[in-house]
Design a protein around this motif. Structure first.
Motif, PDB file in Angstrom:
ATOM      1  N   ARG A 209      76.098  16.262  92.385  1.00  0.00           N
ATOM      2  CA  ARG A 209      75.132  15.403  91.677  1.00  0.00           C
ATOM      3  C   ARG A 209      74.824  15.947  90.291  1.00  0.00           C
ATOM      4  O   ARG A 209      74.593  17.152  90.123  1.00  0.00           O
ATOM      5  N   ALA A 210      74.741  15.045  89.335  1.00  0.00           N
ATOM      6  CA  ALA A 210      74.434  15.445  87.958  1.00  0.00           C
ATOM      7  C   ALA A 210      73.147  16.263  87.900  1.00  0.00           C
ATOM      8  O   ALA A 210      73.057  17.237  87.150  1.00  0.00           O
ATOM      9  N   GLU A 211      72.149  15.890  88.711  1.00  0.00           N
ATOM     10  CA  GLU A 211      70.855  16.601  88.653  1.00  0.00           C
ATOM     11  C   GLU A 211      71.010  18.076  89.024  1.00  0.00           C
ATOM     12  O   GLU A 211      70.175  18.898  88.657  1.00  0.00           O
ATOM     13  N   ASN A 212      72.085  18.422  89.772  1.00  0.00           N
ATOM     14  CA  ASN A 212      72.354  19.828  90.104  1.00  0.00           C
ATOM     15  C   ASN A 212      73.390  20.460  89.183  1.00  0.00           C
ATOM     16  O   ASN A 212      73.199  21.579  88.705  1.00  0.00           O
ATOM     17  N   THR A 213      74.477  19.733  88.931  1.00  0.00           N
ATOM     18  CA  THR A 213      75.563  20.358  88.159  1.00  0.00           C
ATOM     19  C   THR A 213      75.193  20.514  86.686  1.00  0.00           C
ATOM     20  O   THR A 213      75.619  21.468  86.043  1.00  0.00           O
ATOM     21  N   ASP A 214      74.423  19.580  86.165  1.00  0.00           N
ATOM     22  CA  ASP A 214      74.180  19.577  84.716  1.00  0.00           C
ATOM     23  C   ASP A 214      72.905  20.318  84.321  1.00  0.00           C
ATOM     24  O   ASP A 214      72.548  20.353  83.149  1.00  0.00           O
ATOM     25  N   VAL A 215      72.228  20.907  85.297  1.00  0.00           N
ATOM     26  CA  VAL A 215      71.037  21.715  84.989  1.00  0.00           C
ATOM     27  C   VAL A 215      71.365  23.147  85.424  1.00  0.00           C
ATOM     28  O   VAL A 215      71.325  23.470  86.620  1.00  0.00           O
ATOM     29  N   PRO A 216      71.740  24.012  84.450  1.00  0.00           N
ATOM     30  CA  PRO A 216      72.261  25.334  84.820  1.00  0.00           C
ATOM     31  C   PRO A 216      71.354  26.107  85.778  1.00  0.00           C
ATOM     32  O   PRO A 216      71.831  26.770  86.694  1.00  0.00           O
ATOM     33  N   GLU A 217      70.032  25.971  85.605  1.00  0.00           N
ATOM     34  CA  GLU A 217      69.120  26.730  86.461  1.00  0.00           C
ATOM     35  C   GLU A 217      69.230  26.270  87.923  1.00  0.00           C
ATOM     36  O   GLU A 217      69.248  27.087  88.844  1.00  0.00           O
ATOM     37  N   ARG A 218      69.331  24.951  88.122  1.00  0.00           N
ATOM     38  CA  ARG A 218      69.446  24.440  89.495  1.00  0.00           C
ATOM     39  C   ARG A 218      70.773  24.886  90.124  1.00  0.00           C
ATOM     40  O   ARG A 218      70.803  25.340  91.267  1.00  0.00           O
ATOM     41  N   LEU A 219      71.856  24.776  89.340  1.00  0.00           N
ATOM     42  CA  LEU A 219      73.158  25.169  89.888  1.00  0.00           C
ATOM     43  C   LEU A 219      73.157  26.669  90.217  1.00  0.00           C
ATOM     44  O   LEU A 219      73.658  27.087  91.266  1.00  0.00           O
ATOM     45  N   ALA A 220      72.552  27.474  89.317  1.00  0.00           N
ATOM     46  CA  ALA A 220      72.500  28.927  89.554  1.00  0.00           C
ATOM     47  C   ALA A 220      71.700  29.226  90.820  1.00  0.00           C
ATOM     48  O   ALA A 220      72.092  30.083  91.627  1.00  0.00           O
ATOM     49  N   ASN A 221      70.591  28.519  91.047  1.00  0.00           N
ATOM     50  CA  ASN A 221      69.789  28.739  92.262  1.00  0.00           C
ATOM     51  C   ASN A 221      70.599  28.414  93.511  1.00  0.00           C
ATOM     52  O   ASN A 221      70.525  29.118  94.520  1.00  0.00           O
ATOM     53  N   ILE A 222      71.354  27.318  93.438  1.00  0.00           N
ATOM     54  CA  ILE A 222      72.167  26.923  94.602  1.00  0.00           C
ATOM     55  C   ILE A 222      73.236  27.989  94.871  1.00  0.00           C
ATOM     56  O   ILE A 222      73.445  28.413  96.013  1.00  0.00           O
ATOM     57  N   VAL A 223      73.889  28.460  93.795  1.00  0.00           N
ATOM     58  CA  VAL A 223      74.932  29.487  93.968  1.00  0.00           C
ATOM     59  C   VAL A 223      74.309  30.756  94.545  1.00  0.00           C
ATOM     60  O   VAL A 223      74.888  31.402  95.435  1.00  0.00           O
ATOM     61  N   THR A 224      73.114  31.120  94.081  1.00  0.00           N
ATOM     62  CA  THR A 224      72.431  32.311  94.622  1.00  0.00           C
ATOM     63  C   THR A 224      72.226  32.171  96.129  1.00  0.00           C
ATOM     64  O   THR A 224      72.504  33.087  96.901  1.00  0.00           O
ATOM     65  N   ALA A 225      71.755  30.998  96.556  1.00  0.00           N
ATOM     66  CA  ALA A 225      71.514  30.775  97.990  1.00  0.00           C
ATOM     67  C   ALA A 225      72.824  30.796  98.769  1.00  0.00           C
ATOM     68  O   ALA A 225      72.911  31.411  99.847  1.00  0.00           O
ATOM     69  N   LEU A 226      73.851  30.153  98.230  1.00  0.00           N
ATOM     70  CA  LEU A 226      75.140  30.128  98.941  1.00  0.00           C
ATOM     71  C   LEU A 226      75.716  31.538  99.040  1.00  0.00           C
ATOM     72  O   LEU A 226      76.274  31.929 100.073  1.00  0.00           O
ATOM     73  N   ALA A 319      66.734  22.411  94.838  1.00  0.00           N
ATOM     74  CA  ALA A 319      67.594  23.496  94.350  1.00  0.00           C
ATOM     75  C   ALA A 319      66.791  24.788  94.337  1.00  0.00           C
ATOM     76  O   ALA A 319      66.940  25.618  93.450  1.00  0.00           O
ATOM     77  N   ASP A 320      65.957  24.957  95.347  1.00  0.00           N
ATOM     78  CA  ASP A 320      65.110  26.144  95.461  1.00  0.00           C
ATOM     79  C   ASP A 320      65.824  27.132  96.393  1.00  0.00           C
ATOM     80  O   ASP A 320      65.965  26.863  97.593  1.00  0.00           O
ATOM     81  N   SER A 321      66.277  28.270  95.847  1.00  0.00           N
ATOM     82  CA  SER A 321      67.135  29.148  96.657  1.00  0.00           C
ATOM     83  C   SER A 321      66.409  29.666  97.902  1.00  0.00           C
ATOM     84  O   SER A 321      67.009  29.765  98.976  1.00  0.00           O
ATOM     85  N   GLU A 322      65.113  29.978  97.762  1.00  0.00           N
ATOM     86  CA  GLU A 322      64.362  30.465  98.941  1.00  0.00           C
ATOM     87  C   GLU A 322      64.319  29.402 100.034  1.00  0.00           C
ATOM     88  O   GLU A 322      64.519  29.681 101.214  1.00  0.00           O
ATOM     89  N   MET A 323      64.055  28.175  99.616  1.00  0.00           N
ATOM     90  CA  MET A 323      63.942  27.097 100.598  1.00  0.00           C
ATOM     91  C   MET A 323      65.298  26.794 101.240  1.00  0.00           C
ATOM     92  O   MET A 323      65.390  26.533 102.438  1.00  0.00           O
TER      93      MET A 323
END
Ligand code: UD1
Length: 375
Positions: A209-226, A319-323
């Motif tokens: 989704r653009a809301e995740n891929t195009d917002v570096p902070e959200r994508l970085a949080n997701i990668v951190t969680a993964l 895109a909250d890594s803790e959650m």
């Protein structure tokens, strides 16, 4: 009845397959002639042709070859190209699917020519107008004369916007496709061995989704969680081309986080069915997870598929890594011994074809008030 079907993106190939098949299977006297138009929105082999091959779709009579561009340019180019095709084919109806730019272009091109529009997967709402898909859905629904809603909630959303004429509650064509292809998909289960995976001992993730891929902070949080999850068990991530471009700048994934090329439909179904849990921002995969009894953590702040949230089979982590971590761990615990049932067809495609057959040719203007046909 001549029907022009407009498709262009990966989920539309899946959604249209059961309907095209039902149109072909319709009785001879109903005489459906389906003109398949591929806008070209998705064009890589693994994003397009592989779906045509696996789903047994006909070769499109037209491929407009529009490809990637900004939303406005892409939609505008599709609109111009569709206008020419629709003028020359002069169909009785244009059939559109879902919420992509191809959906919007199909709806607009038809309505400018006074051709009735039928929308499959009508009435879905995220109530987030920053999503390009939300605008596409709203416009498509308000232009359509026949609206095929997959759920009661979708029917209610339409009613809340004053749309009641021409609405048919038919069930979900993606469920039809899943029921039809799951058995064949199991023949692909060598994929697990090829990837060195054991059933229910890995996590499947997708992000596009653009809301995740195009917002570096959200994508970085997701990668951190993964990355954190991948320290405990393998995490398989088939990466959409859009996401791959955005990931190039990101932190290096941990060894347990395995990025692979986009998968075919059957391969994806296999990995979904055997996953311990699924993390995704895709609408279709949230539903497939629920039908397959696989717990899901959705990497979005809202969902169009609220039914999936019941009993925490699906939870919204944004895109909250803790959650993401907390919900993933909870789902792994809660559902680890849960049995998984087989999926039955919703017979949505047959209901759609029946409604198309029974439709007044002027349904664009005089759609019947027909909410109630239920899958
Ligand atoms: C589109 C839909 C989205 C749907 C998704 C399924 C819209 C607004 N969005 O998003 O609702 O969930 O399809 O995948 O229509 N690209 C390639 N090869 C391809 C196709 C795309 O490399 O075959 C890359 C291009 O860089 C392109 C980017 O992916 O710019 C985005 O493609 P696009 O079709 O604009 O949107 P999707 O993100 O795929």
């Amino acid at each position: 009845m001549k029907i022009a079907t407009v498709i262009g993106a990966r989920p539309q190939f899946i959604k249209s397959a059961p309907v095209s098949r039902a149109l072909r299977a319709a009785k001879a006297e109903e005489k459906f002639d389906e003109v398949l138009i591929h806008t070209g929105q998705h064009y890589d082999h693994e994003m397009s042709q592989v779906f045509f091959d696996e789903l047994g779709l006909a070769v499109p009579r037209y491929n407009l070859g529009i490809g990637s561009a900004s939303h406005g340019q892409q939609t505008g180019q599709m609109l111009a190209a569709l206008d020419k095709v629709l003028v020359s084919e002069s169909p009785d109806c244009v059939l559109i699917y879902g919420d992509t730019n191809s959906t919007l272009a199909g709806a607009l091109a038809a309505s400018k020519l006074n051709i009735p529009v039928a929308h499959v997967e009508a009435g879905l709402r995220s109530f987030n107008r920053r999503m390009p898909e939300e605008i596409n859905r709203i416009v498509a629904d308000h232009i359509s004369g026949l609206l095929f809603a997959p759920t009661h909630a979708a029917v209610k959303n339409l009613r809340d916007e004053g749309i009641t004429n021409g609405v048919h509650l038919v069930g979900d064509v993606m469920q039809d496709a899943l029921a039809e292809h799951m058995v064949v998909a199991e023949t692909k289960s060598h994929l697990l061995a090829d990837l060195g995976l054991t059933s229910r001992k890995y996590i499947l993730a997708t992000v596009h989704r653009a809301e995740n891929t195009d917002v570096p902070e959200r994508l970085a949080n997701i990668v951190t969680a993964l990355n954190a999850l991948a320290r405990e068990c393998p995490v398989i991530w088939p990466v959409h081309p859009r996401t791959l471009k955005c990931l190039r700048e990101m932190e290096k994934p941990s060894p347990g986080l395995r990025l692979i090329s986009p998968l075919s439909y059957l391969e994806m179904l296999t990995l979904e069915r055997h996953a311990e849990i699924i993390l995704t921002d895709s609408g279709g995969i949230q539903k497939e997870a629920r039908w397959l009894d696989v717990p899901c953590v959705t990497l979005r702040d809202e969902t169009e598929w609220k039914e999936t949230l019941k009993d925490e089979w699906n939870r919204l982590a944004g895109a909250d890594s803790e959650m993401i971590l907390e919900f993933s761990k909870a789902a792994r615990r809660k559902f680890q011994d849960h049995s998984r049932s087989s999926v039955k067809s919703a017979h949505a495609a047959e209901l759609i074809v029946r409604a198309l057959h029974g439709a007044d040719p002027t349904f664009q203007l005089y759609g019947e008030d027909s909410v109630g046909a239920s899958a």
